[in-house]
Design a protein around this motif. Structure first.
Motif, PDB file in Angstrom:
ATOM      1  N   ARG A 172       0.838  -1.193   0.000  1.00  0.00           N
ATOM      2  CA  ARG A 172       0.000   0.000   0.000  1.00  0.00           C
ATOM      3  C   ARG A 172       0.874   1.244   0.000  1.00  0.00           C
ATOM      4  O   ARG A 172       1.938   1.274   0.628  1.00  0.00           O
ATOM      5  CB  ARG A 172      -0.928   0.028   1.223  1.00  0.00           C
ATOM      6  CG  ARG A 172      -2.064  -0.981   1.155  1.00  0.00           C
ATOM      7  CD  ARG A 172      -3.034  -0.772   2.317  1.00  0.00           C
ATOM      8  NE  ARG A 172      -4.158  -1.707   2.251  1.00  0.00           N
ATOM      9  CZ  ARG A 172      -5.195  -1.678   3.094  1.00  0.00           C
ATOM     10  NH1 ARG A 172      -5.229  -0.750   4.059  1.00  0.00           N
ATOM     11  NH2 ARG A 172      -6.176  -2.552   2.972  1.00  0.00           N
ATOM     12  N   LEU A 173       0.401   2.259  -0.708  1.00  0.00           N
ATOM     13  CA  LEU A 173       1.034   3.569  -0.742  1.00  0.00           C
ATOM     14  C   LEU A 173       0.020   4.593  -0.246  1.00  0.00           C
ATOM     15  O   LEU A 173      -1.101   4.664  -0.762  1.00  0.00           O
ATOM     16  CB  LEU A 173       1.487   3.921  -2.160  1.00  0.00           C
ATOM     17  CG  LEU A 173       2.513   2.989  -2.808  1.00  0.00           C
ATOM     18  CD1 LEU A 173       2.747   3.390  -4.258  1.00  0.00           C
ATOM     19  CD2 LEU A 173       3.813   2.995  -2.037  1.00  0.00           C
ATOM     20  N   ARG A 174       0.420   5.369   0.763  1.00  0.00           N
ATOM     21  CA  ARG A 174      -0.480   6.373   1.329  1.00  0.00           C
ATOM     22  C   ARG A 174      -0.144   7.731   0.749  1.00  0.00           C
ATOM     23  O   ARG A 174       1.008   8.141   0.688  1.00  0.00           O
ATOM     24  CB  ARG A 174      -0.374   6.400   2.850  1.00  0.00           C
ATOM     25  CG  ARG A 174      -1.329   7.390   3.502  1.00  0.00           C
ATOM     26  CD  ARG A 174      -1.213   7.365   5.009  1.00  0.00           C
ATOM     27  NE  ARG A 174      -2.110   8.336   5.608  1.00  0.00           N
ATOM     28  CZ  ARG A 174      -1.808   9.608   5.800  1.00  0.00           C
ATOM     29  NH1 ARG A 174      -0.624  10.054   5.436  1.00  0.00           N
ATOM     30  NH2 ARG A 174      -2.676  10.443   6.332  1.00  0.00           N
ATOM     31  N   CYS A 175      -1.184   8.421   0.319  1.00  0.00           N
ATOM     32  CA  CYS A 175      -1.035   9.748  -0.272  1.00  0.00           C
ATOM     33  C   CYS A 175      -1.148  10.784   0.848  1.00  0.00           C
ATOM     34  O   CYS A 175      -2.266  11.114   1.276  1.00  0.00           O
ATOM     35  CB  CYS A 175      -2.109   9.963  -1.326  1.00  0.00           C
ATOM     36  SG  CYS A 175      -1.841  11.393  -2.358  1.00  0.00           S
ATOM     37  N   VAL A 230      -8.185   1.938  -5.058  1.00  0.00           N
ATOM     38  CA  VAL A 230      -8.005   3.079  -4.169  1.00  0.00           C
ATOM     39  C   VAL A 230      -8.855   2.872  -2.934  1.00  0.00           C
ATOM     40  O   VAL A 230     -10.073   2.627  -3.023  1.00  0.00           O
ATOM     41  CB  VAL A 230      -8.387   4.391  -4.873  1.00  0.00           C
ATOM     42  CG1 VAL A 230      -8.268   5.563  -3.911  1.00  0.00           C
ATOM     43  CG2 VAL A 230      -7.492   4.617  -6.085  1.00  0.00           C
ATOM     44  N   TRP A 255      -9.696   5.058   0.164  1.00  0.00           N
ATOM     45  CA  TRP A 255      -9.603   6.391   0.740  1.00  0.00           C
ATOM     46  C   TRP A 255      -8.381   7.111   0.170  1.00  0.00           C
ATOM     47  O   TRP A 255      -8.356   7.456  -0.984  1.00  0.00           O
ATOM     48  CB  TRP A 255      -9.578   6.321   2.266  1.00  0.00           C
ATOM     49  CG  TRP A 255     -10.847   5.808   2.849  1.00  0.00           C
ATOM     50  CD1 TRP A 255     -11.093   4.566   3.366  1.00  0.00           C
ATOM     51  CD2 TRP A 255     -12.090   6.520   2.973  1.00  0.00           C
ATOM     52  NE1 TRP A 255     -12.393   4.457   3.787  1.00  0.00           N
ATOM     53  CE2 TRP A 255     -13.026   5.646   3.560  1.00  0.00           C
ATOM     54  CE3 TRP A 255     -12.509   7.798   2.628  1.00  0.00           C
ATOM     55  CZ2 TRP A 255     -14.340   6.018   3.820  1.00  0.00           C
ATOM     56  CZ3 TRP A 255     -13.819   8.174   2.885  1.00  0.00           C
ATOM     57  CH2 TRP A 255     -14.717   7.283   3.473  1.00  0.00           C
ATOM     58  N   ASP A 256      -7.338   7.304   0.987  1.00  0.00           N
ATOM     59  CA  ASP A 256      -6.152   8.015   0.507  1.00  0.00           C
ATOM     60  C   ASP A 256      -4.985   7.061   0.249  1.00  0.00           C
ATOM     61  O   ASP A 256      -3.835   7.477   0.240  1.00  0.00           O
ATOM     62  CB  ASP A 256      -5.726   9.068   1.531  1.00  0.00           C
ATOM     63  CG  ASP A 256      -5.444   8.459   2.898  1.00  0.00           C
ATOM     64  OD1 ASP A 256      -5.797   7.279   3.101  1.00  0.00           O
ATOM     65  OD2 ASP A 256      -4.889   9.162   3.760  1.00  0.00           O
ATOM     66  N   GLN A 257      -5.280   5.775   0.009  1.00  0.00           N
ATOM     67  CA  GLN A 257      -4.227   4.784  -0.200  1.00  0.00           C
ATOM     68  C   GLN A 257      -4.452   4.036  -1.502  1.00  0.00           C
ATOM     69  O   GLN A 257      -5.591   3.867  -1.957  1.00  0.00           O
ATOM     70  CB  GLN A 257      -4.177   3.781   0.961  1.00  0.00           C
ATOM     71  CG  GLN A 257      -3.889   4.401   2.308  1.00  0.00           C
ATOM     72  CD  GLN A 257      -3.768   3.356   3.387  1.00  0.00           C
ATOM     73  OE1 GLN A 257      -3.258   2.260   3.180  1.00  0.00           O
ATOM     74  NE2 GLN A 257      -4.247   3.675   4.576  1.00  0.00           N
ATOM     75  N   TRP A 265      -4.287   7.596  -9.198  1.00  0.00           N
ATOM     76  CA  TRP A 265      -2.879   7.230  -9.196  1.00  0.00           C
ATOM     77  C   TRP A 265      -2.417   6.953 -10.619  1.00  0.00           C
ATOM     78  O   TRP A 265      -3.105   6.282 -11.384  1.00  0.00           O
ATOM     79  CB  TRP A 265      -2.651   5.985  -8.333  1.00  0.00           C
ATOM     80  CG  TRP A 265      -2.835   6.230  -6.869  1.00  0.00           C
ATOM     81  CD1 TRP A 265      -4.015   6.314  -6.199  1.00  0.00           C
ATOM     82  CD2 TRP A 265      -1.804   6.441  -5.906  1.00  0.00           C
ATOM     83  NE1 TRP A 265      -3.796   6.557  -4.871  1.00  0.00           N
ATOM     84  CE2 TRP A 265      -2.441   6.638  -4.657  1.00  0.00           C
ATOM     85  CE3 TRP A 265      -0.418   6.483  -5.969  1.00  0.00           C
ATOM     86  CZ2 TRP A 265      -1.721   6.873  -3.491  1.00  0.00           C
ATOM     87  CZ3 TRP A 265       0.303   6.704  -4.799  1.00  0.00           C
ATOM     88  CH2 TRP A 265      -0.354   6.901  -3.581  1.00  0.00           C
ATOM     89  N   ARG A 280     -10.086  13.745   0.295  1.00  0.00           N
ATOM     90  CA  ARG A 280     -11.053  12.714  -0.065  1.00  0.00           C
ATOM     91  C   ARG A 280     -12.200  13.351  -0.849  1.00  0.00           C
ATOM     92  O   ARG A 280     -13.353  13.321  -0.459  1.00  0.00           O
ATOM     93  CB  ARG A 280     -11.575  12.024   1.190  1.00  0.00           C
ATOM     94  CG  ARG A 280     -10.464  11.385   2.017  1.00  0.00           C
ATOM     95  CD  ARG A 280     -10.982  10.772   3.286  1.00  0.00           C
ATOM     96  NE  ARG A 280      -9.909  10.193   4.074  1.00  0.00           N
ATOM     97  CZ  ARG A 280     -10.085   9.601   5.251  1.00  0.00           C
ATOM     98  NH1 ARG A 280     -11.303   9.523   5.785  1.00  0.00           N
ATOM     99  NH2 ARG A 280      -9.067   9.075   5.915  1.00  0.00           N
ATOM    100  N   CYS A 314       0.585  10.132  -6.979  1.00  0.00           N
ATOM    101  CA  CYS A 314      -0.754  10.376  -6.456  1.00  0.00           C
ATOM    102  C   CYS A 314      -1.171  11.796  -6.852  1.00  0.00           C
ATOM    103  O   CYS A 314      -0.437  12.755  -6.599  1.00  0.00           O
ATOM    104  CB  CYS A 314      -0.781  10.209  -4.948  1.00  0.00           C
ATOM    105  SG  CYS A 314      -2.341  10.678  -4.183  1.00  0.00           S
ATOM    106  N   GLU A 361      -3.750   0.324  -3.056  1.00  0.00           N
ATOM    107  CA  GLU A 361      -3.419  -1.056  -2.716  1.00  0.00           C
ATOM    108  C   GLU A 361      -3.201  -1.837  -4.001  1.00  0.00           C
ATOM    109  O   GLU A 361      -4.047  -1.826  -4.901  1.00  0.00           O
ATOM    110  CB  GLU A 361      -4.524  -1.709  -1.892  1.00  0.00           C
ATOM    111  CG  GLU A 361      -4.191  -3.141  -1.499  1.00  0.00           C
ATOM    112  CD  GLU A 361      -5.343  -3.852  -0.819  1.00  0.00           C
ATOM    113  OE1 GLU A 361      -5.142  -4.422   0.260  1.00  0.00           O
ATOM    114  OE2 GLU A 361      -6.467  -3.841  -1.383  1.00  0.00           O
TER     115      GLU A 361
END
Length: 387
Positions: free
Chosen positions: A46-49, A93, A95-97, A60, A54, A113, A99
């Motif tokens: 996972r990469l969090r922005c 996506v 929320w703000d991640q 992405w 939101r 992002c 996966e």
């Protein structure tokens, strides 16, 4: 007096000129930093922005030496082909991640992002190959890779492992195991980057992969109500086949534990019994999230349960079909033989009856002539049509 006035005018002019560049500067968004992150294949990442709003416009983009294309979000295209289409199907996506499920080494690249047209974050991702994973457990006499020897003069490249923190113990109240991950890193001059990204700096791919270290642990159970395990799902397997039980939600990044008929199963315990006819082991590529059974036998029947993060995740009831006894098999053979003989008898009777009927209808009939003289007639080829 005039000299003093000229000095004051010169100072004022310099002050104005000194402030002109600052007045012309337009304040803008701060530059977006580039983060370099390693991950391990065969597992999700996972990469969090950070700071991503939101608003529903978060998406992405992915690039691997080519044009950046949207893979997740409201503007993701549906006409991609090849590896990019597969990456899009495994991306979503939350929320703000972002996966990415079941990551692969070819998923390495630049992930950006964006919130609408605004770039929020950039990630240079390297997915290290889990098939080159080195697993060590000192209790079993297995040791880590350690640091490679110093490079020769003229090639200032040093390879080493950067370890994550230890994960929580995979079970409580009884001896369990915990693990930590080690990512391959390299230092070339002043640059310290994951090993796979060193190719972009002009270095060859290093002969080294990620690591997984396991050790024994034991913790007491917290005072909380544990939810009941889920209802078991029946898994039917043929004797001698290969079976894999996958624990949902488990990965190399989370503590996963297994038990069979209430008896805890650990990696060390299963490795000590690998020489048996029916081998059981925990898949190291997923950190034990998959339970493997080779050459399934009748003795492998039972109830298998798994936990993720100390909470029940799934239950599997392994069932093998009952093989027919020799007596029943002999009776079945006799019944099939009698049925074949009866069918052959009926077929022979039907064919014989048909031949007799055909001979009777086609035989030439005598013709009565005056004076009691009879002559045979030539058979009519159309006489049997109406029969």
């Amino acid at each position: 007096m005039s000299s003093s006035l000229s000095v004051l005018l010169s100072v004022a002019l310099l002050a104005v000129l000194g402030t002109v560049p600052n007045l012309l500067l337009v304040p803008g968004p701060p530059p977006v930093l580039l983060l370099r992150l390693p991950f391990i294949s065969h597992n999700p990442f996972r990469l969090r922005c950070p700071g991503g709003e939101r608003s529903g416009n978060l998406h992405w983009e992915y690039s691997n030496g080519s044009e950046a294309l949207t893979i997740a979000g409201p503007w993701a295209a549906h006409y991609y082909r090849g590896p990019l289409k597969q990456l899009k199907m495994r991306s979503r996506v939350l929320w703000d991640q972002l996966e990415v499920r079941h990551a692969r080494p070819r998923d390495s690249g630049l992930y950006v992002c964006k919130d609408g047209q605004r770039t929020v974050a950039r990630f240079q991702v390297e997915v290290q190959d889990a098939t080159r994973l080195h697993v060590s457990q000192e209790a079993l006499g297995q040791w880590g890779l350690g640091r490679l020897p110093a490079p020769p003069p003229g090639r200032r490249t040093l390879l080493f492992t950067v370890w994550s923190s230890w994960q929580a113990c995979d079970r409580c109240g009884s001896p369990g195991e915990r693990k930590r991950l080690g990512y391959c890193y390299g230092r070339a001059g002043a640059e310290t980057v994951p090993c796979g990204l060193m190719t972009g700096l002009g270095f060859l791919s290093p002969p080294r992969g990620p690591e997984l270290q396991v050790e024994v642990c034991r913790v007491s159970c917290p005072l909380r109500v544990t939810p009941p395990p889920p209802s078991p799902r029946t898994r039917l397997a043929r004797p001698g086949s290969h079976l894999v039980l996958s624990c949902p939600g488990g990965s190399i990044h989370r503590p996963v534990s297994w038990q069979r008929d209430g008896v805890p199963l650990t990696r060390a315990m299963l490795l000590r019994h690998r020489g048996e006819a029916s081998s059981h082991w925990l898949d190291p590529l997923t950190g034990g999230a998959s339970y493997c059974i080779a050459r399934v036998a009748a003795s492998d029947r039972g109830l298998y349960r798994c936990q993720v993060g100390g909470r029940p995740a799934a239950s599997f009831r392994l069932v093998l079909p009952n093989a027919p006894t020799p007596h029943r098999r002999f009776e079945l053979v006799r019944i099939l033989g009698a049925a074949r003989a009866l069918l052959a008898t009926f077929a022979a009777l039907f064919i014989s009856s048909a031949l007799l009927e055909l001979a009777h209808c086609c035989y030439p009939r005598p013709l009565a002539l005056p004076g009691s003289l009879t002559l045979p007639l030539t058979p009519d080829p159309w006489h049997c049509r109406g029969q």
